[in-house]
Design a protein around this motif. Sequence first.
Motif, PDB file in Angstrom:
ATOM      1  N   CYS A 172      27.541  15.364 -58.651  1.00  0.00           N
ATOM      2  CA  CYS A 172      26.411  14.990 -57.799  1.00  0.00           C
ATOM      3  C   CYS A 172      26.398  15.784 -56.492  1.00  0.00           C
ATOM      4  CB  CYS A 172      26.476  13.497 -57.476  1.00  0.00           C
ATOM      5  SG  CYS A 172      26.260  12.411 -58.916  1.00  0.00           S
ATOM      6  N   ILE A 173      25.244  15.742 -55.832  1.00  0.00           N
ATOM      7  CA  ILE A 173      25.079  16.325 -54.504  1.00  0.00           C
ATOM      8  C   ILE A 173      25.339  15.221 -53.488  1.00  0.00           C
ATOM      9  CG2 ILE A 173      23.449  17.401 -52.911  1.00  0.00           C
ATOM     10  CD1 ILE A 173      21.972  18.456 -55.420  1.00  0.00           C
ATOM     11  N   ASP A 174      26.297  15.448 -52.587  1.00  0.00           N
ATOM     12  CA  ASP A 174      26.706  14.417 -51.641  1.00  0.00           C
ATOM     13  C   ASP A 174      26.043  14.636 -50.286  1.00  0.00           C
ATOM     14  OD1 ASP A 174      29.238  12.668 -52.733  1.00  0.00           O
ATOM     15  OD2 ASP A 174      29.102  14.642 -53.704  1.00  0.00           O
ATOM     16  N   VAL A 175      25.251  13.656 -49.865  1.00  0.00           N
ATOM     17  CA  VAL A 175      24.533  13.704 -48.592  1.00  0.00           C
ATOM     18  C   VAL A 175      25.072  12.598 -47.693  1.00  0.00           C
ATOM     19  CG1 VAL A 175      22.291  13.566 -47.441  1.00  0.00           C
ATOM     20  CG2 VAL A 175      22.466  14.593 -49.723  1.00  0.00           C
ATOM     21  N   ALA A 176      25.442  12.952 -46.473  1.00  0.00           N
ATOM     22  CA  ALA A 176      25.915  11.972 -45.494  1.00  0.00           C
ATOM     23  C   ALA A 176      24.843  11.750 -44.441  1.00  0.00           C
ATOM     24  CB  ALA A 176      27.199  12.448 -44.836  1.00  0.00           C
ATOM     25  N   ILE A 177      24.581  10.477 -44.127  1.00  0.00           N
ATOM     26  CA  ILE A 177      23.655  10.106 -43.059  1.00  0.00           C
ATOM     27  C   ILE A 177      24.480   9.527 -41.921  1.00  0.00           C
ATOM     28  CG2 ILE A 177      21.682   8.695 -42.410  1.00  0.00           C
ATOM     29  CD1 ILE A 177      20.830   8.640 -45.332  1.00  0.00           C
ATOM     30  N   LEU A 178      24.404  10.135 -40.747  1.00  0.00           N
ATOM     31  CA  LEU A 178      25.216   9.721 -39.603  1.00  0.00           C
ATOM     32  C   LEU A 178      24.383   9.022 -38.538  1.00  0.00           C
ATOM     33  CD1 LEU A 178      26.434  12.773 -40.546  1.00  0.00           C
ATOM     34  CD2 LEU A 178      28.148  12.069 -38.899  1.00  0.00           C
ATOM     35  N   ALA A 179      25.065   8.155 -37.781  1.00  0.00           N
ATOM     36  CA  ALA A 179      24.441   7.430 -36.676  1.00  0.00           C
ATOM     37  C   ALA A 179      24.607   8.221 -35.379  1.00  0.00           C
ATOM     38  CB  ALA A 179      25.074   6.057 -36.525  1.00  0.00           C
ATOM     39  N   GLU A 180      23.524   8.367 -34.623  1.00  0.00           N
ATOM     40  CA  GLU A 180      23.555   9.016 -33.312  1.00  0.00           C
ATOM     41  C   GLU A 180      22.810   8.131 -32.315  1.00  0.00           C
ATOM     42  OE1 GLU A 180      24.913  10.901 -31.438  1.00  0.00           O
ATOM     43  OE2 GLU A 180      23.714  12.415 -30.415  1.00  0.00           O
ATOM     44  N   GLY A 181      23.521   7.675 -31.270  1.00  0.00           N
ATOM     45  CA  GLY A 181      22.901   6.815 -30.286  1.00  0.00           C
ATOM     46  C   GLY A 181      22.851   5.353 -30.692  1.00  0.00           C
ATOM     47  N   TYR A 182      23.707   4.968 -31.622  1.00  0.00           N
ATOM     48  CA  TYR A 182      23.841   3.555 -32.018  1.00  0.00           C
ATOM     49  C   TYR A 182      25.195   3.062 -31.511  1.00  0.00           C
ATOM     50  CZ  TYR A 182      20.121   4.429 -35.501  1.00  0.00           C
ATOM     51  OH  TYR A 182      18.945   4.768 -36.149  1.00  0.00           O
ATOM     52  N   THR A 183      25.199   2.006 -30.726  1.00  0.00           N
ATOM     53  CA  THR A 183      26.453   1.404 -30.284  1.00  0.00           C
ATOM     54  C   THR A 183      27.062   0.622 -31.447  1.00  0.00           C
ATOM     55  OG1 THR A 183      25.408  -0.642 -29.542  1.00  0.00           O
ATOM     56  CG2 THR A 183      25.537   1.193 -27.947  1.00  0.00           C
ATOM     57  N   PRO A 184      28.342   0.253 -31.352  1.00  0.00           N
ATOM     58  CA  PRO A 184      28.949  -0.549 -32.433  1.00  0.00           C
ATOM     59  C   PRO A 184      28.159  -1.810 -32.760  1.00  0.00           C
ATOM     60  CG  PRO A 184      30.667   0.293 -31.007  1.00  0.00           C
ATOM     61  CD  PRO A 184      29.354   0.663 -30.348  1.00  0.00           C
ATOM     62  N   ALA A 185      27.537  -2.409 -31.759  1.00  0.00           N
ATOM     63  CA  ALA A 185      26.762  -3.636 -31.981  1.00  0.00           C
ATOM     64  C   ALA A 185      25.453  -3.369 -32.722  1.00  0.00           C
ATOM     65  CB  ALA A 185      26.478  -4.317 -30.652  1.00  0.00           C
ATOM     66  N   GLU A 186      25.045  -2.099 -32.809  1.00  0.00           N
ATOM     67  CA  GLU A 186      23.762  -1.763 -33.430  1.00  0.00           C
ATOM     68  C   GLU A 186      23.918  -1.165 -34.833  1.00  0.00           C
ATOM     69  OE1 GLU A 186      20.903  -0.461 -29.781  1.00  0.00           O
ATOM     70  OE2 GLU A 186      22.677   0.803 -30.072  1.00  0.00           O
TER      71      GLU A 186
END
Length: 332
Positions: free
Chosen positions: A175-189
Amino acid sequence: MKKYLVLALCLLMVIIGHAQNYTEYFADKTLRIDYIFTGNAARQNVCLDELSVLPSWAGRRHHLAELPLQGNGQIIMKDLESGKTIYTTSFSSLFQEWLETDEAKAVTKGFENTFLLPYPLHPVEIEITLLSPRKEVRTHLTHTVRPDDILIHQKGTAHITPHKYLLKNGGTDKCIDVAILAEGYTPAEMNVFYQNAEIACESLFSHEPFKSMKDRFNIVAVASPSDDTGVSVPRLGEWKHTAFSSHFSTFYSDRYLTTRRVKSIHDALAGIPYEHIIILANTEEYGGGGIYNAYTLTTAHHPMFRPVVVHEFGHSFGGLADEYFYDDDVMT
């Protein structure tokens, strides 16, 4: 139609394999190479920064010596003993976009760039070349990598960023592996981030050719935390402390959202199989950016989020109309 065919070709190169045997030259690990691209409009250089090894390889295992697409740079790996080309890849970079700006005529800067290659079993020679928009060679660097080098940094065996799979269809070899990352989200979000990542995933697979080939993808959401909510908006005087230090107004274009902290992106992904990267910015501002074989960065709370994330992923995944700086608008 042309964009559909280009994306389909990229997918087929990963899915359909023949010829060169992966295990003849490579281990099931990743060689991460960090470079610094430096210079100005008149003169450019490539500097080797660091070598790292990651626990697994999530890239293509077929057509290894064939150039996937023609970007504005390429990397060629050759077996040191035989001189045989055993792997090639292409890319574009924010540095090369910047070279076309007026600022590059007056200032010298350096930009981080990170590339993932299969980990060689034996010593190799690696050549990285930067090309102009006319495909002329700007500069190049050749260096040797010996897989038993004790200074190759081992990453991804501990302190792995929390993550969960939104779509899991098979192993990295299928499979093709795509990662979606969080930017500007605090741990609570992070619950909000996971919801936004689900929307991005749904949006991507509502369009061809991804829709027809959904069963060939793995999608993982990576909860990279930030100290502040949102991202930096220079024109409003807003500067935030976020996971990847992204900001709008790249090259003074209000909507162009990018980051030059590329190493931090890959550090957040160490230990998680990935080949392609989507970064979601926790803001209502409109904008984004996509750089071929680097990353997609888009805002998650603007009404145009769904079409923009697909649009920008077309740049980073398939090299569709690589973005360059224009006076009026870079959101091509």
